[in-house]
Design a protein around this motif. Structure first.
Motif, PDB file in Angstrom:
ATOM      1  N   ALA A  96     -74.408  -3.696  -5.851  1.00 37.90           N
ATOM      2  CA  ALA A  96     -73.622  -2.685  -5.143  1.00 37.90           C
ATOM      3  C   ALA A  96     -73.854  -1.297  -5.733  1.00 37.90           C
ATOM      4  O   ALA A  96     -73.946  -0.294  -5.014  1.00 37.90           O
ATOM      5  CB  ALA A  96     -72.142  -3.050  -5.206  1.00 37.90           C
ATOM      6  N   GLN A  97     -73.966  -1.236  -7.064  1.00 34.17           N
ATOM      7  CA  GLN A  97     -74.206   0.051  -7.733  1.00 34.17           C
ATOM      8  C   GLN A  97     -75.562   0.628  -7.320  1.00 34.17           C
ATOM      9  O   GLN A  97     -75.685   1.836  -7.054  1.00 34.17           O
ATOM     10  CB  GLN A  97     -74.150  -0.154  -9.249  1.00 34.17           C
ATOM     11  N   ILE A  98     -76.569  -0.223  -7.252  1.00 28.39           N
ATOM     12  CA  ILE A  98     -77.910   0.236  -6.868  1.00 28.39           C
ATOM     13  C   ILE A  98     -77.927   0.700  -5.415  1.00 28.39           C
ATOM     14  O   ILE A  98     -78.546   1.707  -5.073  1.00 28.39           O
ATOM     15  CB  ILE A  98     -78.928  -0.897  -7.108  1.00 28.39           C
ATOM     16  N   GLU A  99     -77.240  -0.034  -4.560  1.00 28.89           N
ATOM     17  CA  GLU A  99     -77.190   0.351  -3.150  1.00 28.89           C
ATOM     18  C   GLU A  99     -76.473   1.692  -2.967  1.00 28.89           C
ATOM     19  O   GLU A  99     -76.849   2.496  -2.111  1.00 28.89           O
ATOM     20  CB  GLU A  99     -76.509  -0.746  -2.340  1.00 28.89           C
ATOM     21  N   THR A 100     -75.445   1.927  -3.777  1.00 31.94           N
ATOM     22  CA  THR A 100     -74.730   3.202  -3.703  1.00 31.94           C
ATOM     23  C   THR A 100     -75.645   4.352  -4.119  1.00 31.94           C
ATOM     24  O   THR A 100     -75.672   5.411  -3.474  1.00 31.94           O
ATOM     25  CB  THR A 100     -73.490   3.172  -4.616  1.00 31.94           C
ATOM     26  N   LEU A 101     -76.386   4.151  -5.190  1.00 26.96           N
ATOM     27  CA  LEU A 101     -77.310   5.186  -5.650  1.00 26.96           C
ATOM     28  C   LEU A 101     -78.427   5.409  -4.633  1.00 26.96           C
ATOM     29  O   LEU A 101     -78.846   6.544  -4.393  1.00 26.96           O
ATOM     30  CB  LEU A 101     -77.897   4.796  -7.007  1.00 26.96           C
ATOM     31  N   ALA A 102     -78.888   4.342  -4.002  1.00 29.60           N
ATOM     32  CA  ALA A 102     -79.931   4.465  -2.983  1.00 29.60           C
ATOM     33  C   ALA A 102     -79.425   5.272  -1.790  1.00 29.60           C
ATOM     34  O   ALA A 102     -80.150   6.105  -1.233  1.00 29.60           O
ATOM     35  CB  ALA A 102     -80.386   3.084  -2.528  1.00 29.60           C
ATOM     36  N   ALA A 103     -78.170   5.026  -1.401  1.00 27.67           N
ATOM     37  CA  ALA A 103     -77.585   5.781  -0.292  1.00 27.67           C
ATOM     38  C   ALA A 103     -77.444   7.256  -0.648  1.00 27.67           C
ATOM     39  O   ALA A 103     -77.636   8.143   0.197  1.00 27.67           O
ATOM     40  CB  ALA A 103     -76.228   5.187   0.076  1.00 27.67           C
ATOM     41  N   GLU A 104     -77.123   7.523  -1.906  1.00 29.65           N
ATOM     42  CA  GLU A 104     -76.994   8.921  -2.355  1.00 29.65           C
ATOM     43  C   GLU A 104     -78.336   9.634  -2.296  1.00 29.65           C
ATOM     44  O   GLU A 104     -78.424  10.794  -1.866  1.00 29.65           O
ATOM     45  CB  GLU A 104     -76.431   8.956  -3.779  1.00 29.65           C
ATOM     46  N   VAL A 105     -79.387   8.963  -2.730  1.00 29.86           N
ATOM     47  CA  VAL A 105     -80.723   9.562  -2.677  1.00 29.86           C
ATOM     48  C   VAL A 105     -81.123   9.841  -1.229  1.00 29.86           C
ATOM     49  O   VAL A 105     -81.664  10.897  -0.911  1.00 29.86           O
ATOM     50  CB  VAL A 105     -81.752   8.634  -3.356  1.00 29.86           C
TER      51      VAL A 105
END
Length: 224
Positions: free
Chosen positions: A80-89
């Protein structure tokens, strides 16, 4: 099922270790003064060959599924943390693309640096999580594989098979065989019966997310 090469290597190595060390242990336990056993003359016997997809069998057992789901659950917060960062990028990239032409070169360069920094962090986090996930999954399933190999050999012996071939790998040299020689499911059923582990409930599907090849998988291994 996903045929992980590291897992396949570990499973085969575990199986080879189990079979290769037993004669050594017996030899060490024998009295030094015992007379040498008479050599047994090799003899030809009618062949009864069985095929087993050992790696797939490990995943298919109730215990294997429980182990895989346990590892997947452990990594859900990281996923979930990685997906959140990916969405931010993604959001930052879209904002830069939609920026007016009047945006100064200095501001544009600043945004590009920010995107680059976050994207590098995203890739590092995803690669580290994937490596850790694979390691934990290999360890968990490796324990099941060691026990399953015992059941597999017992099944083959009790059913009169003289040769057992592992066809887990796509590069197997077995080109064709009668369906009746495939004992994978029978071995899985025999193991489930003795392990006492109930089949786990199916995992809830993960919400749709932007695909990233580097992100760790949250669900148990599935077939190709």
């Amino acid at each position: 099922m996903n045929r992980n090469l590291s897992l396949a290597t570990a499973l085969v190595a575990g199986l080879l270790t189990t079979t290769a060390t037993a004669p050594l242990a017996l030899a060490q336990a024998a009295p030094a003064a015992a007379p040498a056993a008479a050599p047994v003359a090799p003899q030809a016997i009618p062949a009864k060959i069985a095929l087993v997809a050992f790696e797939q069998a490990v995943f298919a057992t109730n215990e294997g599924q429980v182990a895989a789901q346990g590892v997947a659950k452990k990594y859900e917060p990281k996923k979930a943390q990685i997906e959140t960062l990916a969405a931010e990028v993604d959001s930052l990239k879209k904002q830069l693309q939609a920026a007016p032409a009047t945006l100064s070169d200095e501001e544009r360069a600043s945004r590009l640096r920010s995107i680059d920094t976050k994207e590098k962090q995203l890739n590092r986090d995803a690669e580290d999580a994937q490596t850790a996930y694979n390691t934990d999954l290999q360890e968990a399933l490796g324990k099941v594989a060691q026990k399953l190999s015992v059941t597999m050999k017992q099944y083959a012996q009790s059913n009169g098979f003289t040769l057992l071939l592992d066809v887990s790998n796509q590069n197997s040299t077995v080109l064709w065989a009668q369906q009746s020689t495939e004992i994978t499911q029978a071995v899985v059923d025999a193991y489930n019966k003795t392990s006492g582990v109930a089949a786990p409930p199916p995992m809830a599907p993960s919400p749709a997310a932007r695909p990233r090849s580097a992100a760790p998988a949250a669900a148990h291994p599935a077939g190709k």
